[in-house]
Design a protein around this motif. Sequence first.
Motif, PDB file in Angstrom:
ATOM      1  N   ASP A   1       0.809  -1.216   0.000  1.00 28.73           N
ATOM      2  CA  ASP A   1       0.000   0.000   0.000  1.00 28.73           C
ATOM      3  C   ASP A   1       0.844   1.270   0.000  1.00 28.73           C
ATOM      4  O   ASP A   1       0.297   2.377   0.086  1.00 28.73           O
ATOM      5  CB  ASP A   1      -0.931   0.013   1.211  1.00 28.73           C
ATOM      6  N   ASN A   2       2.174   1.096  -0.071  1.00 34.47           N
ATOM      7  CA  ASN A   2       3.092   2.235  -0.097  1.00 34.47           C
ATOM      8  C   ASN A   2       2.892   3.138   1.127  1.00 34.47           C
ATOM      9  O   ASN A   2       2.802   4.366   1.024  1.00 34.47           O
ATOM     10  CB  ASN A   2       2.899   3.043  -1.383  1.00 34.47           C
ATOM     11  N   LYS A   3       2.854   2.506   2.311  1.00 31.83           N
ATOM     12  CA  LYS A   3       2.647   3.233   3.559  1.00 31.83           C
ATOM     13  C   LYS A   3       3.915   3.217   4.410  1.00 31.83           C
ATOM     14  O   LYS A   3       4.670   2.249   4.402  1.00 31.83           O
ATOM     15  CB  LYS A   3       1.512   2.600   4.367  1.00 31.83           C
ATOM     16  N   THR A   4       4.120   4.289   5.157  1.00 29.63           N
ATOM     17  CA  THR A   4       5.207   4.356   6.141  1.00 29.63           C
ATOM     18  C   THR A   4       4.595   4.402   7.535  1.00 29.63           C
ATOM     19  O   THR A   4       3.375   4.498   7.696  1.00 29.63           O
ATOM     20  CB  THR A   4       6.080   5.601   5.919  1.00 29.63           C
ATOM     21  N   ILE A   5       5.446   4.374   8.549  1.00 31.72           N
ATOM     22  CA  ILE A   5       4.951   4.432   9.917  1.00 31.72           C
ATOM     23  C   ILE A   5       4.189   5.731  10.177  1.00 31.72           C
ATOM     24  O   ILE A   5       3.239   5.765  10.970  1.00 31.72           O
ATOM     25  CB  ILE A   5       6.106   4.259  10.940  1.00 31.72           C
ATOM     26  N   ASN A   6       4.563   6.796   9.486  1.00 34.54           N
ATOM     27  CA  ASN A   6       3.846   8.070   9.644  1.00 34.54           C
ATOM     28  C   ASN A   6       2.412   7.960   9.143  1.00 34.54           C
ATOM     29  O   ASN A   6       1.497   8.576   9.712  1.00 34.54           O
ATOM     30  CB  ASN A   6       4.576   9.181   8.901  1.00 34.54           C
TER      31      ASN A   6
ATOM     32  N   ILE B   1       0.721   5.060   9.063  1.00 33.70           N
ATOM     33  CA  ILE B   1       0.050   4.122   9.956  1.00 33.70           C
ATOM     34  C   ILE B   1      -0.349   4.809  11.264  1.00 33.70           C
ATOM     35  O   ILE B   1      -1.359   4.476  11.877  1.00 33.70           O
ATOM     36  CB  ILE B   1       0.963   2.908  10.248  1.00 33.70           C
ATOM     37  N   ASN B   2       0.453   5.768  11.693  1.00 36.78           N
ATOM     38  CA  ASN B   2       0.173   6.499  12.942  1.00 36.78           C
ATOM     39  C   ASN B   2      -1.198   7.166  12.929  1.00 36.78           C
ATOM     40  O   ASN B   2      -1.808   7.383  13.979  1.00 36.78           O
ATOM     41  CB  ASN B   2       1.233   7.572  13.182  1.00 36.78           C
ATOM     42  N   LYS B   3      -1.692   7.498  11.739  1.00 42.37           N
ATOM     43  CA  LYS B   3      -2.951   8.236  11.624  1.00 42.37           C
ATOM     44  C   LYS B   3      -4.174   7.314  11.708  1.00 42.37           C
ATOM     45  O   LYS B   3      -5.301   7.797  11.804  1.00 42.37           O
ATOM     46  CB  LYS B   3      -2.978   9.001  10.295  1.00 42.37           C
ATOM     47  N   LEU B   4      -3.938   6.017  11.671  1.00 44.84           N
ATOM     48  CA  LEU B   4      -5.045   5.061  11.662  1.00 44.84           C
ATOM     49  C   LEU B   4      -5.386   4.596  13.077  1.00 44.84           C
ATOM     50  O   LEU B   4      -4.530   4.585  13.957  1.00 44.84           O
ATOM     51  CB  LEU B   4      -4.678   3.849  10.804  1.00 44.84           C
ATOM     52  N   THR B   5      -6.617   4.188  13.272  1.00 43.19           N
ATOM     53  CA  THR B   5      -7.039   3.653  14.570  1.00 43.19           C
ATOM     54  C   THR B   5      -7.967   2.451  14.359  1.00 43.19           C
ATOM     55  O   THR B   5      -8.511   2.245  13.270  1.00 43.19           O
ATOM     56  CB  THR B   5      -7.797   4.714  15.407  1.00 43.19           C
ATOM     57  N   ASN B   6      -8.105   1.693  15.418  1.00 39.43           N
ATOM     58  CA  ASN B   6      -9.065   0.587  15.498  1.00 39.43           C
ATOM     59  C   ASN B   6      -9.013  -0.341  14.287  1.00 39.43           C
ATOM     60  O   ASN B   6      -7.955  -0.833  13.932  1.00 39.43           O
ATOM     61  CB  ASN B   6     -10.460   1.144  15.756  1.00 39.43           C
ATOM     62  N   VAL B   7     -10.144  -0.586  13.626  1.00 42.82           N
ATOM     63  CA  VAL B   7     -10.206  -1.589  12.560  1.00 42.82           C
ATOM     64  C   VAL B   7      -9.282  -1.250  11.404  1.00 42.82           C
ATOM     65  O   VAL B   7      -8.649  -2.133  10.813  1.00 42.82           O
ATOM     66  CB  VAL B   7     -11.657  -1.748  12.053  1.00 42.82           C
ATOM     67  N   GLU B   8      -9.166   0.026  11.055  1.00 41.57           N
ATOM     68  CA  GLU B   8      -8.287   0.418   9.954  1.00 41.57           C
ATOM     69  C   GLU B   8      -6.826   0.143  10.287  1.00 41.57           C
ATOM     70  O   GLU B   8      -6.050  -0.279   9.423  1.00 41.57           O
ATOM     71  CB  GLU B   8      -8.481   1.901   9.616  1.00 41.57           C
ATOM     72  N   LEU B   9      -6.440   0.347  11.518  1.00 45.70           N
ATOM     73  CA  LEU B   9      -5.078   0.052  11.944  1.00 45.70           C
ATOM     74  C   LEU B   9      -4.847  -1.451  11.999  1.00 45.70           C
ATOM     75  O   LEU B   9      -3.763  -1.939  11.666  1.00 45.70           O
ATOM     76  CB  LEU B   9      -4.811   0.683  13.309  1.00 45.70           C
ATOM     77  N   LEU B  10      -5.863  -2.186  12.395  1.00 47.85           N
ATOM     78  CA  LEU B  10      -5.746  -3.641  12.528  1.00 47.85           C
ATOM     79  C   LEU B  10      -5.328  -4.305  11.216  1.00 47.85           C
ATOM     80  O   LEU B  10      -4.636  -5.326  11.217  1.00 47.85           O
ATOM     81  CB  LEU B  10      -7.085  -4.217  13.001  1.00 47.85           C
TER      82      LEU B  10
ATOM     83  N   PHE C   1      -7.536   1.244  19.746  1.00 49.20           N
ATOM     84  CA  PHE C   1      -6.363   0.622  19.142  1.00 49.20           C
ATOM     85  C   PHE C   1      -5.645   1.694  18.335  1.00 49.20           C
ATOM     86  O   PHE C   1      -6.149   2.160  17.319  1.00 49.20           O
ATOM     87  CB  PHE C   1      -6.758  -0.559  18.254  1.00 49.20           C
ATOM     88  N   LYS C   2      -4.479   2.100  18.811  1.00 49.83           N
ATOM     89  CA  LYS C   2      -3.743   3.142  18.116  1.00 49.83           C
ATOM     90  C   LYS C   2      -2.259   3.042  18.436  1.00 49.83           C
ATOM     91  O   LYS C   2      -1.849   2.417  19.415  1.00 49.83           O
ATOM     92  CB  LYS C   2      -4.270   4.523  18.504  1.00 49.83           C
ATOM     93  N   ILE C   3      -1.470   3.670  17.580  1.00 59.95           N
ATOM     94  CA  ILE C   3      -0.014   3.682  17.746  1.00 59.95           C
ATOM     95  C   ILE C   3       0.391   4.957  18.485  1.00 59.95           C
ATOM     96  O   ILE C   3      -0.113   6.054  18.209  1.00 59.95           O
ATOM     97  CB  ILE C   3       0.699   3.581  16.387  1.00 59.95           C
ATOM     98  N   LEU C   4       1.295   4.778  19.419  1.00 63.20           N
ATOM     99  CA  LEU C   4       1.850   5.905  20.169  1.00 63.20           C
ATOM    100  C   LEU C   4       3.299   6.094  19.745  1.00 63.20           C
ATOM    101  O   LEU C   4       4.096   5.156  19.823  1.00 63.20           O
ATOM    102  CB  LEU C   4       1.769   5.632  21.673  1.00 63.20           C
TER     103      LEU C   4
ATOM    104  N   ASN D   1      11.933   8.195  18.389  1.00 65.73           N
ATOM    105  CA  ASN D   1      12.090   7.033  17.502  1.00 65.73           C
ATOM    106  C   ASN D   1      11.452   5.772  18.073  1.00 65.73           C
ATOM    107  O   ASN D   1      11.638   4.682  17.526  1.00 65.73           O
ATOM    108  CB  ASN D   1      13.583   6.769  17.235  1.00 65.73           C
ATOM    109  N   ASN D   2      10.719   5.920  19.162  1.00 76.79           N
ATOM    110  CA  ASN D   2      10.067   4.768  19.786  1.00 76.79           C
ATOM    111  C   ASN D   2       8.591   4.719  19.372  1.00 76.79           C
ATOM    112  O   ASN D   2       7.895   5.736  19.387  1.00 76.79           O
ATOM    113  CB  ASN D   2      10.175   4.851  21.309  1.00 76.79           C
ATOM    114  N   HIS D   3       8.144   3.525  19.006  1.00 69.98           N
ATOM    115  CA  HIS D   3       6.755   3.354  18.574  1.00 69.98           C
ATOM    116  C   HIS D   3       6.139   2.187  19.343  1.00 69.98           C
ATOM    117  O   HIS D   3       6.700   1.102  19.395  1.00 69.98           O
ATOM    118  CB  HIS D   3       6.693   3.084  17.066  1.00 69.98           C
TER     119      HIS D   3
END
Length: 310
Positions: free
Chosen positions: A68-73, A75-84, A116-119, A123-125
Amino acid sequence: ENFKNLDVKVLEYDDLLGYIKLSIKGMYKNMPFELKDYTINNFQKENINNLNINNIQGKLDIHKMIEDNKTINDINKLTNVELLKYFSELFGYHKKNEKIDLLNLLKDKRYTLDTFKILSKSNNHSFKIKLSFIYKKFDGFNENIVKKTIVEESNKMLDKISYNDKDIANYLVSKLSKKANKPQYDYASAYRANFWKRNLSSSPDFLELKNEEKYKNQFNLSGIELRDLSVSANDIDGKLHISYQLIMYKKNNEIISSNIYETTISGFKNINLDFLKQNFLINEKDPSNERWKKYAKELKDKYDSLSEQE
């Protein structure tokens, strides 16, 4: 037929504990009866182990991030089912230390992700998760939807949050599919001979990367190649075993190799004893070599004697 004029009332039930309590009265064989608190306990109930989960661990799906050409940045914007969708592993342990697959558990609609979300900090995730079990309960007056929290943890560290060129090469291997065409040679050993004598790779004859041009454009590549590292054959079983790598050629002349993968191709013709009898021959490596003449004669005599025995 023995029961008449039944009056059944639900006093209470609990889907979590798997019971229902009833009040029943009526006639049985023309005699009145009444059961004021009749409890049935044989309903399916949730495994209590699934309701005591801790030590949650998770792993991002690097292949899906690449696809999907995604980076951690992103992914950080996603939550719950979309992040899953971007987790390849998510699991915990109950108090008996048995592993519980939360991705599989969440396929059951009775379980829901509340949080469900990324914190991200420097450089720590890490990730935060709250998961609940939903069930129905009746207290004699109202039916209630009850939500019981079974997982609630924060600061669960994520190890691998980015990908490199080698990860992309491994991702492309995951997109390979087996060709449906008929093999060029009838016997698997022919491919083995091509590899060891002529250094020819056989994997491109059996594996293909569909939409190759799309991937070349997506990852800025000048070429993609499958290269064999080892080839073995078993003509008795009719199988060919190949160890190979996928090679990416970048436009800056850099060459990237994937991990080593293996595949087994079956369906070749099988060699049996009759075939060997009809096609057995000895090629002279050096006719002037006396030792060769001796070994050739011994081998031929042995073969002739075995043939006579049959």
